[in-house]
Design a protein around this motif. Sequence first.
Motif, short mmCIF file in Angstrom:
data_model
loop_
_atom_site.label_atom_id
_atom_site.label_comp_id
_atom_site.label_asym_id
_atom_site.label_seq_id
_atom_site.Cartn_x
_atom_site.Cartn_y
_atom_site.Cartn_z
N SER A 85 6.25 16.79 4.57
CA SER A 85 6.94 16.80 5.85
C SER A 85 6.01 16.61 7.03
CB SER A 85 7.76 18.09 6.00
OG SER A 85 6.94 19.21 5.79
N GLY A 91 -1.72 15.15 6.30
CA GLY A 91 -2.84 14.42 6.90
C GLY A 91 -2.71 12.94 6.60
N ALA A 124 19.57 16.17 5.54
CA ALA A 124 19.61 17.25 4.55
C ALA A 124 18.29 18.04 4.68
CB ALA A 124 19.74 16.68 3.15
N LEU A 135 -0.27 0.19 13.55
CA LEU A 135 -1.42 -0.57 13.08
C LEU A 135 -1.69 -0.23 11.62
CD1 LEU A 135 -3.89 -0.15 16.07
CD2 LEU A 135 -2.27 -2.01 15.62
N HIS A 152 2.95 6.51 23.51
CA HIS A 152 2.84 5.07 23.80
C HIS A 152 3.82 4.71 24.90
CE1 HIS A 152 1.39 5.27 19.66
NE2 HIS A 152 0.67 4.22 19.96
C1 LIG Z 1 0.64 8.57 18.25
C2 LIG Z 1 0.31 8.24 16.83
C3 LIG Z 1 -0.27 7.01 16.52
C4 LIG Z 1 -0.57 6.71 15.20
N1 LIG Z 1 -1.02 5.47 14.92
C5 LIG Z 1 -1.28 5.13 13.64
C6 LIG Z 1 -1.67 3.80 13.33
O1 LIG Z 1 -1.71 2.92 14.19
N2 LIG Z 1 -1.95 3.52 12.03
C7 LIG Z 1 -1.88 4.47 11.06
O2 LIG Z 1 -2.21 4.15 9.93
N3 LIG Z 1 -1.46 5.73 11.31
C8 LIG Z 1 -1.15 6.07 12.58
N4 LIG Z 1 -0.69 7.32 12.87
C9 LIG Z 1 -0.52 8.29 11.79
C10 LIG Z 1 0.76 8.03 10.99
O3 LIG Z 1 1.82 7.73 11.86
C11 LIG Z 1 1.11 9.27 10.19
O4 LIG Z 1 -0.02 9.67 9.44
C12 LIG Z 1 2.25 9.02 9.20
O5 LIG Z 1 3.33 8.37 9.82
C13 LIG Z 1 2.70 10.36 8.63
O6 LIG Z 1 3.77 10.17 7.77
P1 LIG Z 1 4.43 11.42 7.03
O7 LIG Z 1 5.44 10.89 6.13
O8 LIG Z 1 3.34 12.27 6.44
O9 LIG Z 1 5.07 12.29 8.20
P2 LIG Z 1 6.45 12.01 8.97
O10 LIG Z 1 6.67 10.58 9.20
O11 LIG Z 1 6.46 12.88 10.17
O12 LIG Z 1 7.56 12.48 7.95
C14 LIG Z 1 7.87 13.82 7.72
C15 LIG Z 1 9.36 13.94 7.62
O13 LIG Z 1 9.71 15.26 7.18
C16 LIG Z 1 10.98 15.56 7.73
N5 LIG Z 1 11.20 17.01 7.67
C17 LIG Z 1 10.64 17.98 8.42
N6 LIG Z 1 11.13 19.18 8.08
C18 LIG Z 1 12.01 18.99 7.07
C19 LIG Z 1 12.87 19.85 6.30
N7 LIG Z 1 12.89 21.16 6.49
N8 LIG Z 1 13.67 19.29 5.35
C20 LIG Z 1 13.68 17.94 5.16
N9 LIG Z 1 12.89 17.10 5.86
C21 LIG Z 1 12.07 17.60 6.80
C22 LIG Z 1 10.86 15.03 9.15
O14 LIG Z 1 12.13 14.82 9.75
C23 LIG Z 1 10.07 13.75 8.95
O15 LIG Z 1 10.89 12.59 8.88
C24 LIG Z 1 -0.34 7.66 14.18
C25 LIG Z 1 0.27 8.88 14.49
C26 LIG Z 1 0.62 9.16 15.81
C27 LIG Z 1 1.31 10.44 16.14
#
Ligand SMILES: Cc1cc2nc3c(=O)[nH]c(=O)nc-3n(C[C@H](O)[C@H](O)[C@H](O)COP(=O)(O)OP(=O)(O)OC[C@H]3O[C@@H](n4cnc5c(N)ncnc54)[C@H](O)[C@@H]3O)c2cc1C
Length: 556
Positions: A225, A368, A188, A61, A252
């Motif tokens: 991350s 966050g 990586a 969403l 889900h």
């Molecule tokens: C169940 C659920 C429902 C949600 N629904 C919504 C919604 O409807 N709308 C909305 O706006 N938000 C929603 N969110 C929140 C949203 O999905 C997250 O805030 C967002 O996707 C986070 O993105 P990110 O890039 O910070 O983290 P991530 O997508 O987790 O990316 C972090 C990346 O870091 C990588 N990584 C980890 N360690 C290492 C390492 N050592 N070296 C290299 N790479 C590494 C991982 O593999 C990962 O791909 C939801 C979250 C959840 C769990």
Amino acid sequence: VTGQREEARRCLSTETFDLVVIGGGATGAGIARDAILRGLKVALIEKRDYGSGTSSRSSKLIHGGLRYLQQAQLKLVFEGTNERALLVHLAPHLVRPIPFLFPTYKGRFPTLGMMTAGLWLYDALAKFRTIRHKRHSARSVYTLEPELQRDKLSGGIVYYDAVTDDARLTLENLLDARDQGACVLNYARARGVRRDHGRVAGLEVEDLLAGGSFAVKARIVVNASGPWSDRVLEAIGVPPERPRLRPTKGTHILVDAKRLPAKHAVVMATHDKRVTFTIPWRHRTVIGTTDTDYQGDYDRVAATRADVEYLLATANHYFPSLGLTMDDVLATWAGLRPLIATEAAKTGDVSREHEIFVDQGGVLTIAGGKLTTYRRMARECVDDVIRELKHRGFAEEVRPCTTEDRPLPGAMGLGEHHSLEQIALEVARRADVDEEVAHNLVFTYGVNAPRLAEMIAQDRRLGARIDPEMPYVWAQVDHAVRTELAATVDDVLGRRVPLLLMARDQGLGVAPEVARRMGALLGWTDEQRERSLAQYEDVVADSRRFRTEPAAEATA
Ligand SMILES: Cc1cc2nc3c(=O)[nH]c(=O)nc-3n(C[C@H](O)[C@H](O)[C@H](O)COP(=O)(O)OP(=O)(O)OC[C@H]3O[C@@H](n4cnc5c(N)ncnc54)[C@H](O)[C@@H]3O)c2cc1C
């Protein structure tokens, strides 16, 4: 195709970057794109596939977050609705408004009066830019959704939010960053910070596909991350003094739309006053989500039997005549919300705000937030990176942030005279595919869909459906490998052509053929092909693990 990864690795290990981003989720991809567009030299590494973490496991969403009104988090709602309007405009092929129905019941929280007041505020915070909410009588609600629980129904409200394909939105940001010159590598993993006279000088990176490790020279390390943030800081040698995150798990489930045929996304308040949804998604209906603390393996987050039972019970309460059972569940997915640690006792009360932490000289962690606000988070983070670089005498000539105006690549050049619907007609004609296939190509690749139509026109076999029920075609598999950096069977079937979620057999039947094609393009040995296939089968098995858990031992 075979040389692409080698080239990226060579670039990463020979050049010097302004910043290296750890993590290819929505946040990291957004940062890489914003930073390269401002003229910085950017590297990004991702330990698995782009978007394979939380950014493919959300509720998909793009929303203001109606429930944050309940917690009086007006700033969050304001930011969310503002980003929603921007993304609908900048990526209309990926972010589409859909109607939500919030039915209300006598004697239950929230009342129709409360909801009406809340929706006025919600629309006002969105500056009334979406279709306005509409209040409905009980009779009108069950005309809209005839399967809904009628007992004590007092009425309902229809309002608009947007849905997307989270993994694709992430990938499009990442691919744009790459096309603008960012050096990106999947599989990586960040292993350690490299320092020069105490100051960050880059990262030690392990290549999980080709083996071995190498160094990336960079002035600033950005840790994006998500839920792994604290763990990554530990792994790279800058452990946080106290945990900064309190990730919670959300699950889900997916059922056939024929079994839950709601036309609207339906908001369902649970007995513990949480908000859950049923969301129409292609030929399926998504039901989600749970919100529980999590202590297990971060790399294998899966639905438990208790999660599935909780979601089925909620859906059955709202749609009592349907009698959904575990046998109706076609697929599941679960992920960790990267929430900032607070004193909140209940998981649902943990703040969804984001924060940027600056660690010892040159490591920035951003965590966050939400998928909806990834662009805004990226902008703030890149502002901080530039401030730090300037302070150290670098980045003298950078451009201002452009992501508020610049469409994503699939929407580049779209306008009144060149609509997605027109492109779909052209694609159907050129590729000689049915309307549903053409529509799917356009609402996946946007203005780039004609490239796939051209591939199909050259070789008609590429226009055949991969799964008879779904509008995905074989050209998409080749395209995923040739231009979208897919490196494993899971990268293709899990996110780029997501049969993992949509197909009745979760893509297991076609996986060997996908592996064979990928192997031919990527020059795999038989052993590499079998390994990639087996790994995909493990992913499917994880998503089905709940089925074999004994009921008594099931835990959330
Ligand atoms: C169940 C659920 C429902 C949600 N629904 C919504 C919604 O409807 N709308 C909305 O706006 N938000 C929603 N969110 C929140 C949203 O999905 C997250 O805030 C967002 O996707 C986070 O993105 P990110 O890039 O910070 O983290 P991530 O997508 O987790 O990316 C972090 C990346 O870091 C990588 N990584 C980890 N360690 C290492 C390492 N050592 N070296 C290299 N790479 C590494 C991982 O593999 C990962 O791909 C939801 C979250 C959840 C769990």
